[in-house]
Design an enzyme around this catalytic site. Structure first.
Site, short mmCIF file in Angstrom:
data_model
loop_
_atom_site.label_atom_id
_atom_site.label_comp_id
_atom_site.label_asym_id
_atom_site.label_seq_id
_atom_site.Cartn_x
_atom_site.Cartn_y
_atom_site.Cartn_z
N HIS A 240 0.86 -1.18 0.00
CA HIS A 240 0.00 0.00 0.00
C HIS A 240 0.90 1.23 0.00
O HIS A 240 1.85 1.30 0.78
CB HIS A 240 -0.86 -0.02 1.27
N CYS A 278 -3.54 2.55 -4.48
CA CYS A 278 -4.45 3.36 -3.67
C CYS A 278 -4.49 4.76 -4.28
O CYS A 278 -3.60 5.59 -4.03
CB CYS A 278 -4.03 3.41 -2.20
N HIS A 305 -7.58 0.52 -4.81
CA HIS A 305 -8.41 1.29 -3.87
C HIS A 305 -8.89 2.53 -4.61
O HIS A 305 -8.06 3.33 -5.05
CB HIS A 305 -7.58 1.78 -2.68
N ASP A 348 -12.64 3.02 -1.41
CA ASP A 348 -11.91 3.33 -0.19
C ASP A 348 -12.54 4.54 0.48
O ASP A 348 -12.90 5.51 -0.19
CB ASP A 348 -10.46 3.64 -0.56
N HIS A 349 -12.67 4.48 1.75
CA HIS A 349 -13.24 5.56 2.58
C HIS A 349 -14.54 6.11 1.99
O HIS A 349 -14.77 6.04 0.80
CB HIS A 349 -12.25 6.72 2.76
N TYR A 365 -14.54 4.38 7.31
CA TYR A 365 -15.23 3.18 6.85
C TYR A 365 -16.72 3.18 7.20
O TYR A 365 -17.25 2.23 7.77
CB TYR A 365 -14.50 1.93 7.36
C1 DNO Z 1 -6.60 3.18 5.70
C2 DNO Z 1 -5.98 2.09 4.96
C3 DNO Z 1 -4.63 1.63 5.47
C4 DNO Z 1 -4.23 0.35 4.77
C5 DNO Z 1 -2.91 -0.21 5.21
C6 DNO Z 1 -2.53 -1.38 4.36
O1 DNO Z 1 -7.73 3.46 5.50
O2 DNO Z 1 -5.90 2.40 3.62
O3 DNO Z 1 -4.68 1.43 6.83
O4 DNO Z 1 -5.18 -0.64 5.04
O5 DNO Z 1 -1.94 0.76 5.14
O6 DNO Z 1 -1.44 -2.01 4.91
#
Ligand code: DNO
Length: 393
Positions: A240, A278, A305, A348-349, A365
């Site tokens: 990531h 990401c 992501h 994501d988020h 989340y």
């Molecule tokens: C936060 C996430 C991170 C991710 C880690 C992966 O929202 O994107 O905590 O899960 O960095 O190792």
């Protein structure tokens, strides 16, 4: 792309049954109860896998199998810890869970200063305020030499903030930066820790003298050690990017930009050594052209992501709508649907909206916010698939 969703296990109050109803195909999760560094046993992996499959879903991605600090700073026990990591990978491989996300950020996983930044429409999103971050670093953490990392204007802004900031605001800076964003991702500090700031100072001290080159060497050492087991079981390991993609607390960060990605992919040039693309994290770095990175690295991307940010003129960044901002998700969906149609993707988020707030979801989340974003992304995917079918792109 496969539509996946990050689910935090049995204790998550968003259930697998709810996820089926909103069109999720695959689950992204981890054995959150196993302390970092311990082996994920085959039985524990299979138990969780069966639970997910019993709900009519599949376990598509592990996020995360955490890499211990001692591996990152090359402590005396790193080989033993890497040995455990290999055993966990082996058990995941035997169980058929073959996409594994991790990160190589020292001490702190992702960083935000505000977890409920209000929007005019009544919803809220995550936010990174540079001045408040510098305030935490210089005045609350009181990191030695911190002032050297900021320019005169920023230090003046920190002084000005000191005159108005309340104790409650100071407390929430601690909570937001090093507690609430960390515990639920198996980070170093949890909500039960009494004195998070002291713990954090001790963790930072472990990295004294470790710069970018040393961290790179340690990542290369780790990757070289785990690649054989990944090859044996067909596991795709995907790092990531650092979030945000610039140095913080004087710590090196080594997955922030084109040059970094190029470095680690070549350092151990194996197709199983890949990237979690990401988009949100990469977009928070003004130096990154996100669609260009996607074009360049799609073939080594094992997990996507989707999220976006806007970097404001003062350098702060805000998590934007999934249809706007620097990540250009429409372009990214075009790139990944074309190049990697089977890659797992999760939204994501999401914003806090429509009654999400009292649920106290893990930061970022939310249920409605992510569901709303997933629907937006599905819409983009439908159009892009149509474009592809009609040879328009
Ligand atoms: C936060 C996430 C991170 C991710 C880690 C992966 O929202 O994107 O905590 O899960 O960095 O190792």
């Amino acid at each position: 792309m496969e539509k996946t969703w990050r689910w935090f296990g049995k204790r998550d109050n968003i259930t697998l049954a709810m996820l089926r109803q909103i069109g999720v195909e695959g689950i992204v999760t981890a054995l959150h109860d196993v302390p970092n560094g311990e082996v994920w046993t085959y039985d524990a992996v299979m138990d969780l896998k069966r639970l997910i499959e019993g709900a009519g879903l599949r376990w598509s991605v592990v996020e995360s199998l955490p890499v211990c600090e001692a591996v990152k700073y090359a402590g005396a026990d790193r080989d033993a810890l890497i040995g455990n990591y290999i055993l966990s990978l082996e058990n995941l491989g035997k169980a058929g869970v073959k996409t594994v996300c991790y990160n190589f950020m020292p001490v702190i996983d992702w960083v935000r200063t505000d977890l409920q930044h209000p929007w005019a429409d009544g919803s809220s999103s995550l936010y990174f305020d540079r001045t408040r971050f510098a305030y935490f670093d210089c005045r609350i953490l009181r990191r030695e030499g911190a002032e050297k990392d900021y320019d005169a204007d920023m230090l003046a802004a920190v002084d000005a903030l000191d005159k108005t900031i309340t104790d409650t605001e100071k407390k929430s800076l601690i909570e937001n930066i090093i507690v609430k964003t960390q515990g639920f991702v198996n980070g170093n500090i949890t909500e039960n820790d009494r004195d998070p700031v002291s713990i954090f100072r001790a963790l930072l001290a472990q990295y004294a003298g470790i710069g970018r080159d040393a961290l790179r060497e340690n990542m290369k050492y780790f990757l070289s050690a785990v690649m054989p087991v990944c090859e044996r079981y067909g596991i795709n390991l995907c790092v990531h990017p650092d979030d945000p993609p610039f140095p913080l607390f004087g710590l090196p960060r080594i997955v922030t930009c084109d040059e970094d990605i190029d470095w680690f992919l070549h350092a151990v040039d194996n197709p199983h050594n890949g990237l979690t693309f990401c988009a949100g994290s990469l977009s928070a770095g003004i130096h990154n052209d996100v669609p260009q990175l996607a074009r360049k690295y799609a073939s080594r991307t094992h997990f996507v992501h989707l999220r976006s940010t806007n970097v404001l003129p003062n350098g702060d960044f805000i998590e934007a709508s999934h249809l706007e901002g620097r990540a250009h998700l429409v372009d990214l969906v075009r790139i990944f649907e074309k190049e990697r149609p089977d890659v797992p993707m999760r939204v994501d988020h999401g914003r806090l909206m429509l009654g999400d707030k009292p649920e106290e979801y893990n930061a970022g989340y939310s249920f409605h916010g992510r569901m709303f974003a997933l629907a937006q992304v599905e819409g983009i995917m439908a159009v892009v698939r149509d474009e592809l079918q009609n040879n328009l792109i």
